[in-house]
Design a protein around this motif. Structure first.
Motif, PDB file in Angstrom:
ATOM      1  N   MET A   1     -31.788  48.441  25.484  1.00 58.32           N
ATOM      2  CA  MET A   1     -32.757  50.167  26.336  1.00 58.32           C
ATOM      3  C   MET A   1     -33.981  50.179  25.159  1.00 58.32           C
ATOM      4  SD  MET A   1     -31.865  52.168  29.217  1.00 58.32           S
ATOM      5  CE  MET A   1     -29.400  51.918  28.090  1.00 58.32           C
ATOM      6  N   GLN A   2     -35.420  50.261  24.898  1.00 56.88           N
ATOM      7  CA  GLN A   2     -36.073  50.022  23.266  1.00 56.88           C
ATOM      8  C   GLN A   2     -36.972  51.381  23.837  1.00 56.88           C
ATOM      9  OE1 GLN A   2     -36.985  47.009  20.567  1.00 56.88           O
ATOM     10  NE2 GLN A   2     -39.733  48.259  20.792  1.00 56.88           N
ATOM     11  N   LEU A   3     -37.433  52.513  23.207  1.00 57.13           N
ATOM     12  CA  LEU A   3     -38.023  53.086  23.121  1.00 57.13           C
ATOM     13  C   LEU A   3     -39.405  52.854  23.067  1.00 57.13           C
ATOM     14  CD1 LEU A   3     -36.555  56.576  22.629  1.00 57.13           C
ATOM     15  CD2 LEU A   3     -37.239  55.953  24.770  1.00 57.13           C
ATOM     16  N   LYS A   4     -40.147  52.462  23.884  1.00 52.44           N
ATOM     17  CA  LYS A   4     -41.592  52.536  23.877  1.00 52.44           C
ATOM     18  C   LYS A   4     -42.394  52.949  22.596  1.00 52.44           C
ATOM     19  CE  LYS A   4     -43.149  49.950  27.768  1.00 52.44           C
ATOM     20  NZ  LYS A   4     -43.618  49.875  29.216  1.00 52.44           N
ATOM     21  N   THR A   5     -42.302  54.491  22.767  1.00 50.29           N
ATOM     22  CA  THR A   5     -42.706  55.586  21.376  1.00 50.29           C
ATOM     23  C   THR A   5     -41.901  55.220  19.710  1.00 50.29           C
ATOM     24  OG1 THR A   5     -40.904  56.415  21.791  1.00 50.29           O
ATOM     25  CG2 THR A   5     -43.491  56.777  23.295  1.00 50.29           C
ATOM     26  N   THR A   6     -40.865  54.858  19.999  1.00 52.29           N
ATOM     27  CA  THR A   6     -39.940  55.085  18.694  1.00 52.29           C
ATOM     28  C   THR A   6     -40.285  53.544  18.051  1.00 52.29           C
ATOM     29  OG1 THR A   6     -38.306  55.115  19.412  1.00 52.29           O
ATOM     30  CG2 THR A   6     -39.355  57.273  19.071  1.00 52.29           C
ATOM     31  N   GLY A   7     -39.521  52.350  19.677  1.00 53.47           N
ATOM     32  CA  GLY A   7     -39.387  51.234  18.710  1.00 53.47           C
ATOM     33  C   GLY A   7     -37.591  51.703  18.782  1.00 53.47           C
ATOM     34  N   ARG A   8     -36.847  52.732  19.027  1.00 55.25           N
ATOM     35  CA  ARG A   8     -35.442  52.520  18.715  1.00 55.25           C
ATOM     36  C   ARG A   8     -34.847  52.773  19.999  1.00 55.25           C
ATOM     37  NH1 ARG A   8     -33.164  56.811  16.250  1.00 55.25           N
ATOM     38  NH2 ARG A   8     -31.610  55.610  15.515  1.00 55.25           N
ATOM     39  N   LEU A   9     -33.321  51.763  19.504  1.00 59.04           N
ATOM     40  CA  LEU A   9     -32.402  51.125  20.411  1.00 59.04           C
ATOM     41  C   LEU A   9     -31.699  52.642  20.728  1.00 59.04           C
ATOM     42  CD1 LEU A   9     -32.169  48.585  22.215  1.00 59.04           C
ATOM     43  CD2 LEU A   9     -30.098  49.011  21.283  1.00 59.04           C
ATOM     44  N   ILE A  10     -32.144  52.987  22.416  1.00 57.92           N
ATOM     45  CA  ILE A  10     -31.328  53.529  22.742  1.00 57.92           C
ATOM     46  C   ILE A  10     -30.131  53.520  23.503  1.00 57.92           C
ATOM     47  CG2 ILE A  10     -33.524  55.536  22.782  1.00 57.92           C
ATOM     48  CD1 ILE A  10     -33.629  55.260  25.794  1.00 57.92           C
ATOM     49  N   GLY A  11     -29.888  52.456  23.936  1.00 57.93           N
ATOM     50  CA  GLY A  11     -28.424  52.140  25.480  1.00 57.93           C
ATOM     51  C   GLY A  11     -28.940  50.556  25.132  1.00 57.93           C
ATOM     52  N   ALA A  12     -28.097  49.765  26.050  1.00 56.59           N
ATOM     53  CA  ALA A  12     -28.061  49.412  26.711  1.00 56.59           C
ATOM     54  C   ALA A  12     -27.067  48.801  27.896  1.00 56.59           C
ATOM     55  CB  ALA A  12     -27.025  48.110  25.828  1.00 56.59           C
ATOM     56  N   LEU A  13     -28.170  47.580  28.858  1.00 54.70           N
ATOM     57  CA  LEU A  13     -27.010  47.906  30.371  1.00 54.70           C
ATOM     58  C   LEU A  13     -27.426  46.028  30.726  1.00 54.70           C
ATOM     59  CD1 LEU A  13     -30.030  48.449  33.076  1.00 54.70           C
ATOM     60  CD2 LEU A  13     -30.855  48.110  30.623  1.00 54.70           C
ATOM     61  N   GLY A  14     -26.313  45.708  31.646  1.00 51.23           N
ATOM     62  CA  GLY A  14     -26.180  44.572  32.361  1.00 51.23           C
ATOM     63  C   GLY A  14     -25.422  44.108  33.094  1.00 51.23           C
ATOM     64  N   PHE A  15     -25.339  43.461  33.468  1.00 51.06           N
ATOM     65  CA  PHE A  15     -24.505  42.109  34.554  1.00 51.06           C
ATOM     66  C   PHE A  15     -23.096  41.785  34.055  1.00 51.06           C
ATOM     67  CE2 PHE A  15     -28.410  41.717  36.510  1.00 51.06           C
ATOM     68  CZ  PHE A  15     -28.865  42.985  37.564  1.00 51.06           C
ATOM     69  N   LEU A  16     -22.289  42.372  34.118  1.00 55.36           N
ATOM     70  CA  LEU A  16     -20.915  42.093  33.929  1.00 55.36           C
ATOM     71  C   LEU A  16     -20.650  40.501  34.843  1.00 55.36           C
ATOM     72  CD1 LEU A  16     -19.700  45.313  33.066  1.00 55.36           C
ATOM     73  CD2 LEU A  16     -20.422  44.191  31.797  1.00 55.36           C
ATOM     74  N   GLN A  17     -19.764  40.221  34.325  1.00 60.79           N
ATOM     75  CA  GLN A  17     -19.712  38.479  35.372  1.00 60.79           C
ATOM     76  C   GLN A  17     -20.619  37.980  36.907  1.00 60.79           C
ATOM     77  OE1 GLN A  17     -16.066  40.773  37.233  1.00 60.79           O
ATOM     78  NE2 GLN A  17     -15.131  40.940  35.790  1.00 60.79           N
ATOM     79  N   CYS A  18     -21.685  37.747  35.290  1.00 56.50           N
ATOM     80  CA  CYS A  18     -22.533  37.575  36.102  1.00 56.50           C
ATOM     81  C   CYS A  18     -23.229  36.038  35.324  1.00 56.50           C
ATOM     82  CB  CYS A  18     -23.428  38.189  36.035  1.00 56.50           C
ATOM     83  SG  CYS A  18     -25.159  38.174  37.490  1.00 56.50           S
ATOM     84  N   PRO A  19     -23.804  35.066  35.991  1.00 55.99           N
ATOM     85  CA  PRO A  19     -23.375  35.278  36.770  1.00 55.99           C
ATOM     86  C   PRO A  19     -22.296  34.527  38.196  1.00 55.99           C
ATOM     87  CG  PRO A  19     -24.777  33.136  36.507  1.00 55.99           C
ATOM     88  CD  PRO A  19     -24.040  34.100  34.858  1.00 55.99           C
ATOM     89  N   ASN A  20     -21.874  34.064  38.602  1.00 58.06           N
ATOM     90  CA  ASN A  20     -21.002  33.594  39.532  1.00 58.06           C
ATOM     91  C   ASN A  20     -20.726  33.156  41.069  1.00 58.06           C
ATOM     92  OD1 ASN A  20     -20.171  35.762  41.340  1.00 58.06           O
ATOM     93  ND2 ASN A  20     -20.239  37.035  40.063  1.00 58.06           N
ATOM     94  N   PRO A  21     -20.467  32.754  41.259  1.00 59.99           N
ATOM     95  CA  PRO A  21     -20.519  31.401  42.690  1.00 59.99           C
ATOM     96  C   PRO A  21     -20.613  32.624  44.311  1.00 59.99           C
ATOM     97  CG  PRO A  21     -18.206  30.741  42.413  1.00 59.99           C
ATOM     98  CD  PRO A  21     -19.062  31.828  41.101  1.00 59.99           C
ATOM     99  N   ASP A  22     -20.537  34.188  43.870  1.00 62.11           N
ATOM    100  CA  ASP A  22     -20.925  34.448  44.861  1.00 62.11           C
ATOM    101  C   ASP A  22     -22.225  35.388  44.745  1.00 62.11           C
ATOM    102  OD1 ASP A  22     -17.768  34.627  45.787  1.00 62.11           O
ATOM    103  OD2 ASP A  22     -17.126  35.622  44.154  1.00 62.11           O
ATOM    104  N   GLN A  23     -22.625  35.345  44.345  1.00 63.63           N
ATOM    105  CA  GLN A  23     -24.025  36.117  44.250  1.00 63.63           C
ATOM    106  C   GLN A  23     -23.628  37.298  43.790  1.00 63.63           C
ATOM    107  OE1 GLN A  23     -25.910  33.456  47.684  1.00 63.63           O
ATOM    108  NE2 GLN A  23     -27.471  33.813  46.350  1.00 63.63           N
ATOM    109  N   ARG A  24     -22.499  37.918  42.871  1.00 66.35           N
ATOM    110  CA  ARG A  24     -22.739  39.300  43.180  1.00 66.35           C
ATOM    111  C   ARG A  24     -23.108  39.737  41.431  1.00 66.35           C
ATOM    112  NH1 ARG A  24     -18.118  40.714  40.931  1.00 66.35           N
ATOM    113  NH2 ARG A  24     -17.273  38.711  42.234  1.00 66.35           N
ATOM    114  N   ALA A  25     -23.167  40.514  41.376  1.00 64.72           N
ATOM    115  CA  ALA A  25     -23.111  41.307  39.740  1.00 64.72           C
ATOM    116  C   ALA A  25     -23.117  42.523  39.745  1.00 64.72           C
ATOM    117  CB  ALA A  25     -24.723  41.114  39.204  1.00 64.72           C
ATOM    118  N   GLU A  26     -22.135  42.956  38.652  1.00 64.42           N
ATOM    119  CA  GLU A  26     -21.498  44.148  38.735  1.00 64.42           C
ATOM    120  C   GLU A  26     -22.660  44.827  36.545  1.00 64.42           C
ATOM    121  OE1 GLU A  26     -17.901  46.488  36.450  1.00 64.42           O
ATOM    122  OE2 GLU A  26     -17.886  44.834  37.014  1.00 64.42           O
TER     123      GLU A  26
END
Length: 184
Positions: free
Chosen positions: A73-98
């Motif tokens: 997650m990069q702030l547009k105003t400063t270019g700094r990375l302030i965090g991260a997010l995403g899907f764990l255990q994905c892709p999988n056959p159950d079409q589920r993401a965490e």
């Protein structure tokens, strides 16, 4: 193995969600080394920048395999990375993401995680053909529960001692967002 998808850049009003690079190490270390930040997440507190470099290498390996999409997650105003997010255990056959996320405490309460999570969930449903996105929060992590509720997730219950996290078995509140909920 050819990747199932490439991690795209996703733009929101205030953020650029993008793949993580080694250049992000100082920004990641700034929050990943803070015990208050790591209190409610699966990963252990980074003790040195070497821990952060190892984390980034694992993330980049997952990019090459086309698994576990994670965005910085990069702030547009400063270019700094302030965090991260995403899907764990994905892709999988159950079409589920965490869904999982972490953010620097200097921007806690400013709505960045909610903004980013909405965009990533949209991507999951529209581009990754996910049917269910779930997220668990360790009981007591009220701020994270509020994020999920703002994103339209529904509380499903408490999973007692769901998994081993840092040597303990905490209870986890489980939330979900279904494709059918999302499209309403």
């Amino acid at each position: 193995m050819k990747p199932k998808f490439k991690i795209p850049k996703i733009e929101t009003e205030r953020l650029l969600l993008r793949p993580i690079t080694m250049k992000d190490a100082p920004d990641i270390f700034a929050y990943a080394s803070d015990p208050e930040v790591t209190k409610y997440v699966r990963f252990v507190t980074h003790e040195s920048i070497k821990d952060t470099h190892a984390f980034i290498r694992r993330v980049q390996a997952s990019y090459k395999k086309g698994i576990t999409p994670l965005w910085g997650m990069q702030l547009k105003t400063t270019g700094r990375l302030i965090g991260a997010l995403g899907f764990l255990q994905c892709p999988n056959p159950d079409q589920r993401a965490e869904l999982g996320y972490v953010i620097n405490p200097i921007v806690w309460g400013e709505g960045y995680v909610t903004e980013a999570a909405k965009a990533v969930c949209n991507f999951g449903f529209k581009k990754m053909n996910v049917n269910r996105i779930e997220a668990g929060t360790i009981v007591g992590h009220v701020a994270s529960q509020r994020v999920l509720e703002k994103c339209g997730f529904k509380f499903e219950g408490v999973l007692r001692q769901r998994e081993l996290i840092k040597g303990k078995f905490p209870d986890v509140t489980m939330y979900s967002l279904l494709r059918s909920d999302y499209s309403k």
